[in-house]
Scaffold this active site. Structure first.
Site, PDB file in Angstrom:
ATOM      1  N   HIS A   1       0.770  -1.187   0.428  1.00 29.54           N
ATOM      2  CA  HIS A   1       0.040   0.102  -0.175  1.00 29.54           C
ATOM      3  C   HIS A   1       1.043   1.005  -0.201  1.00 29.54           C
ATOM      4  O   HIS A   1       0.356   2.013  -0.116  1.00 29.54           O
ATOM      5  CB  HIS A   1      -1.080  -0.159   1.224  1.00 29.54           C
ATOM      6  CG  HIS A   1      -1.911   0.830   1.602  1.00 29.54           C
ATOM      7  ND1 HIS A   1      -2.402   1.339   0.274  1.00 29.54           N
ATOM      8  CD2 HIS A   1      -3.244   0.842   1.792  1.00 29.54           C
ATOM      9  CE1 HIS A   1      -3.953   2.042   0.216  1.00 29.54           C
ATOM     10  NE2 HIS A   1      -4.222   2.143   1.205  1.00 29.54           N
TER      11      HIS A   1
ATOM     12  N   ASP B   1      -2.285   1.980  -4.085  1.00 28.00           N
ATOM     13  CA  ASP B   1      -3.722   2.221  -3.601  1.00 28.00           C
ATOM     14  C   ASP B   1      -4.385   1.343  -3.816  1.00 28.00           C
ATOM     15  O   ASP B   1      -4.094   0.241  -4.971  1.00 28.00           O
ATOM     16  CB  ASP B   1      -4.147   3.649  -4.094  1.00 28.00           C
ATOM     17  CG  ASP B   1      -3.309   4.979  -3.429  1.00 28.00           C
ATOM     18  OD1 ASP B   1      -2.933   5.886  -4.639  1.00 28.00           O
ATOM     19  OD2 ASP B   1      -2.307   4.372  -2.265  1.00 28.00           O
TER      20      ASP B   1
END
Lengths: 401, 329, 327
Positions: free
Chosen positions: A374, A378
């Site tokens: 992450h 995204d």
């Protein structure tokens, strides 16, 4: 008044017996200490035995002409002296007993036995063969060595055989089993720990219709006469999707503040081996066709299972594919191993109820679990990639477009 | 040489003769182990022993020297314990300058030479008197010891008890030489031949040699010709190898009878003294026997002690194992 | 600390002990004027005089026997057997007499004699001079038997032997006399009997040796390291008394053991080592204990000595087999 038992002594260092030649003092006769009592004949000589005590001779131990053994009672004497002052020095040496008539008779046959042949080492062996360390361990584990299959030379039970026996038998022995970490296990442990700590994971879970995958394999079989594995098609799909989603084939260097979009796909294939997980790397997977991918995956898997995967083929992956289908897996939470930013996990192919045109239908399905780092990827990017992989799998012809 | 000395000698020799008979009887009863009589050799032993100063000089025996050891300070009771073959009997009391009986023939001779040599190095006035038999005189140790004694001028007197027999081997088979004493020349030391049954002669020769050694004159070899009246030891039967007539003749020359006759003639000995002496001897022997029989039965200690100054770990463990497994019976 | 050979260490230790204790004296063949056929006693006669350094007649029985007597008289003799092989000529005085004298006399006479004797091959001596006969002497209870492999131990064990109240047979390595150099502590240095020395650390297998065989073991260990085998070398130093615990602990650490000695195989002291290890460490053994020794033949002439003695190749082969044994 005491009864003194005078035992026949060994008067000649190793005599076994003596014959009575002449009683000097008769039964009932009085005798003073040191007076000659009896004349005996031994193997070495005729000699007089003096009386050890003063008194009256009650009984002779044998008649003239008879033989007594050393230690037998020679005479019993009634005396004021203590019954047994110190006891005679009876020679108990082996030499003395060897001359006794009932002594051990040497087996003539065995003493002239021919040069003994070494016995057949395997046949007729009543006991299991095992090193002392193995024996001790077996005792600790409560295992009867006879129950264990020995894979060592001549059926010897090795430590590994004990371990195997333990893992295959019921574990409720009540005893904890402590083993040392194998080198592989230690390495995997280290890598996973680092990965977990470094990478903030997000995972996309989705079910994909596998009928297209199945049809593609059938078509391949008809076309070429050989089978191709699911893994190869899944690998091809992933490679194709990575082309249009380069962020999934990248690496992030937070310290340097850079992102590297890799120029090739070096596809990591997770392979399950005896005591852990090994990742083999198909280099430049984007350039390989399905057949080549399949062959590569087979080759690397074989190497990995033999423990002979070379260093350059087990490192440098830019994206990894993992399949739990063989074990009946479905969804999972695959772990991203930096410097990669993504990993795709595939479950088994099985029937599921899906909605098609608003109606429930049974279709072969495959569960996909794709994790991403992450820090770089995204949710939207991951979802998009995941959707693309699914689309390609549902209709593998799309991989070629 | 004084009359007192001769009387002392006679009493010692008579004690020895009585002990021999007693000890053989005890062996026949199974109380004593193997015993070798000194019967017939008493003049040699008394003559040599009385030429020494027990406080200063050392005695190194073979194993047929009981009266000499007694005179030199080894208690008769302790010797009786030795003949029971219990370990405690083989020691020598502190302050008594004698070594233990030696089973290995002539092995004591190099040791005696070393002892004498060491005394000399430390300016100790002591002289060493070592005994060996005619049989032992054939052993290599005899030659090596005598030779060394010559080279280092050791203050040692080596007395060969030539009693005619080494078990069944007569001296004429032991050596082709005219005498054992003649070897002295080969070693560079005086070799003296003496009638071993003549107390005066033996004493004179030994005293002279001891004196010479004490003055720094070095070693002397003395051969005492005598005769072994009894068997080699209690396991032996000499009738198998000795001619009866010859034996009769030899035993007729009895050293005790000789000295006794000599002293009777001088009016220094008579029947009264003899029977007094018999009583003294009987009570001494009895007391020694009682003491020896009263000594405690040995335990495992007797087997494991005195092997080293500090027992190695392994020995200590062996002993513990023996005790644990019932080795102490 | 001073670097010196084993021979230097022996010589300087003798001098130091003789200076320290006027009772200490040296006797043997050629030890005085010549200073010893190997020069182990060089200079002692000149320094201490002919009362304390004696050239004896050529008679080993008398040398050892008289040493016993000298000790009883109060001296501290250090007797030399020119070669251990010729101890045969004094065997009875060593084993029947010296070893047992304390026991025989129940402690009344305890001859504190040190007998120095060189042995060992690799120096091309004529027959009988190199024989490794230590096993003949270890079964004489009462006699201590020690064998240094390094200059420091040569000093420490010799000093201890001279001061020991028991008779000691001190075995010197012929080959190592001049070839083995090492650091030796200056001043007083005693090495307690009955303690092994770990000559080289290692984890895969334990090599047990004494005297010259220790160097052989170390050579083999160094070469085996290149094969990835980690070899621990243990120097026994003291055969009687034997450091059972030290020996066993160093075998348990690896689970595998190879014994190396120059004496022939059968009934050599290696057999005692094996029996001891087997007795105390049985359940820690991964493989049978191996022995690398000379064969059961008489010591041959120098021309073929190199075929007879244990060498590095045989030691390595035995180690490989022991380490490779599946367990």
């Amino acid at each position: 008044m005491n009864e003194y038992r005078f035992h026949l002594p060994d008067v000649g260092e190793g005599l076994a017996d003596a014959a009575i030649v002449r009683w000097i003092v008769p039964e009932g006769g009085a005798v003073k200490r040191m007076d000659p009592l009896v004349e005996i004949e031994t193997a070495k000589s005729v000699t007089e035995i003096p009386s050890p005590v003063a008194g009256t001779v009650l009984r002779h131990g044998a008649l003239e002409g008879e033989t007594l053994e050393v230690g037998d009672v020679l005479a019993t004497i009634a005396t004021e002296a203590p019954a047994d002052p110190a006891g005679p020095v009876v020679d108990e040496s082996p030499a003395a007993s060897a001359e006794r008539p009932d002594a051990l008779v040497v087996d003539a046959e065995s003493s002239s036995a021919p040069l003994a042949r070494r016995p057949d080492p395997v046949a007729g062996r009543r006991r299991r063969s095992a090193a002392p360390t193995v024996r001790r361990r077996a005792v600790e584990l409560g295992i009867d060595l006879g129950d264990v299959a020995g894979t060592g030379p001549l059926g010897r039970v090795l430590m590994g055989d004990l371990d195997a026996h333990v893992t295959t038998s019921a574990s409720n022995t009540g005893i904890d089993r402590v083993e040392k970490l194998s080198r592989l296990r230690a390495a995997v442990s280290s890598v996973m720990t680092t990965a977990w700590r470094t990478v903030p994971h997000i995972t996309d879970l989705r079910e994909v219709d596998a009928s297209g995958l199945i049809a593609a394999r059938a078509a391949f079989l008809e076309e070429t006469g050989t089978k191709v594995g699911h893994a190869a098609i899944m690998a091809a799909a992933v490679c194709r999707a990575l082309r249009s989603h380069p962020v999934m084939n990248a690496s992030i260097d937070v310290e340097a503040g850079t992102v590297t979009y890799h120029g090739s796909v070096h596809l990591g294939i997770a392979i399950s081996v005896d005591d852990g997980l090994v990742v083999a790397v198909v280099r430049n997977a984007q350039d390989l066709g399905i057949r080549e991918l399949d062959a590569e995956i087979e080759r690397l898997a074989a190497l990995a299972r033999a423990g002979r995967l070379p260093a350059n083929e087990s490192s440098g992956a830019t994206f990894t594919v993992s399949s739990s289908g063989r074990f009946g897996g479905w969804y999972g939470t695959p772990i991203v191993v930096p410097p990669q930013v993504g990993i795709a996990g595939f479950g088994s192919v099985r029937d599921a109820v899906v909605a098609v045109n608003g109606a429930p239908v049974v279709r072969p399905s495959i569960a996909m679990s794709i994790s991403a780092d992450h820090r770089l990827v995204d949710g939207a990017a991951l979802t998009a990639f995941s959707v693309e992989v699914g689309r390609l799998l549902e209709n593998p012809i799309r991989i070629l477009i | 040489m004084t009359d007192e000395l001769r009387l002392e000698a006679l009493r010692l020799m008579r004690l020895s003769r009585a002990v021999d008979a007693y000890a053989v009887a005890l062996q026949r009863q199974g109380v004593f182990g193997t015993f070798g009589e000194a019967r017939g050799q008493e003049a040699t032993l008394a003559g040599a022993a009385l030429a020494l100063d027990p406080a200063v000089d050392w005695m190194v025996p073979q194993y047929r020297e009981l009266p000499a050891l007694v005179h030199h300070g080894v208690p008769l009771p302790l010797l009786f314990l030795m003949y029971r073959y219990l370990p405690a009997g083989f020691t020598v009391p502190e302050g008594v300058n004698a070594l233990c009986n030696q089973v290995s023939l002539a092995a004591q001779l190099p040791q005696a030479v070393g002892l004498a040599w060491g005394l000399k190095l430390q300016r100790n006035p002591g002289v060493v008197l070592a005994f060996v038999g005619d049989g032992g005189s054939s052993e290599g140790d005899f030659f090596e010891a005598c030779n060394l004694a010559g080279t280092v001028s050791a203050p040692v007197v080596i007395v060969v008890q030539n009693n005619g027999w080494a078990i069944s081997t007569p001296v004429r088979r032991q050596t082709a030489a005219e005498s054992i004493a003649a070897r002295g020349a080969g070693f560079g030391i005086p070799g003296i031949l003496v009638d071993g049954n003549d107390f005066d002669a033996v004493h004179h020769a030994v005293a002279e040699a001891v004196g010479r050694a004490r003055e720094g004159g070095g070693a002397t070899l003395i051969e005492c010709r005598t005769y072994r009246h009894g068997a080699h030891n209690t396991n032996d039967d000499p009738s198998k190898y000795r001619d009866a007539a010859d034996h009769e003749a030899r035993t007729a020359d009895d050293p005790i009878a000789r000295l006794e006759a000599q002293l009777r003639e001088s009016g220094l000995w008579d029947d009264v003294m003899a029977s007094e002496d018999d009583a003294r001897i009987a009570s001494e022997i009895e007391a020694a026997f009682q003491w020896a029989m009263e000594q405690p039965e040995p335990g495992l200690d007797a087997v494991f002690d005195h092997v080293y100054a500090d027992p190695p770990v392994r020995l200590a463990r062996q002993r513990a194992e023996f005790e644990r497994d019932g080795g102490a019976r | 600390m001073t670097t010196m050979t084993i021979l230097d260490a022996i010589r300087t230790t003798l001098a130091e002990e003789m200076a320290r204790d006027p009772r200490v004296m040296v006797l043997g063949e050629d030890v005085g004027r010549l200073g010893g056929v190997f020069r182990a006693t060089d200079g002692l006669l000149q320094r201490f005089g002919d009362d304390r350094v004696i050239d004896t007649p050529l008679a080993e029985g008398a040398i050892i026997g008289s040493a016993l007597g000298l000790a009883i008289s109060g001296m501290r003799p250090v007797a030399e057997l020119q070669f251990l092989g010729f101890g045969a000529q004094a065997f009875h005085q060593l084993t029947q007499q010296l070893a047992r004298y304390r026991f025989r006399s129940q402690g009344r006479f305890a001859p504190a004699v040190t007998v120095r004797a060189p042995f060992g091959g690799g120096v091309r001596t004529p027959e009988l001079h190199s024989d490794a006969l230590e096993a003949l002497y270890v079964q004489s209870p009462g006699l201590k038997v020690v064998a240094p492999a390094t200059p420091a131990d040569a000093k420490g064990l010799l000093a201890q032997a001279i001061r020991d109240e028991d008779p000691v047979l001190y075995l010197e390595p012929l080959k190592g006399y001049r070839l083995v150099k090492g650091e030796v502590p200056d001043g007083e240095h005693l090495v307690e009997f009955g303690r092994v020395r770990v000559a080289r650390p290692g984890d895969d297998v334990t090599l047990v040796a004494w005297s010259a065989a220790v160097q052989l073991a170390e050579l083999a260990a160094a070469e085996l390291a290149d094969e990835g085998i980690s070899v621990r070398v243990v120097d026994l130093r003291s055969l009687v008394p034997l450091d059972i615990d030290g020996l066993v602990e160093n075998v348990i650490a690896t689970g595998r053991c190879v014994v190396v000695h120059e004496a022939p195989l059968s009934a050599g002291f290696g057999a005692e080592v094996v029996a001891t290890v087997q007795d105390e460490a049985f359940y820690d053994l991964e493989a049978p204990i191996a022995r690398v020794t000379s064969p059961d033949v008489p010591y041959p002439v120098p021309g073929v000595e190199h075929l007879y003695l244990p060498n590095v190749e045989r030691v390595k082969a035995a180690v490989r087999r022991t380490v490779g044994a599946p367990s």
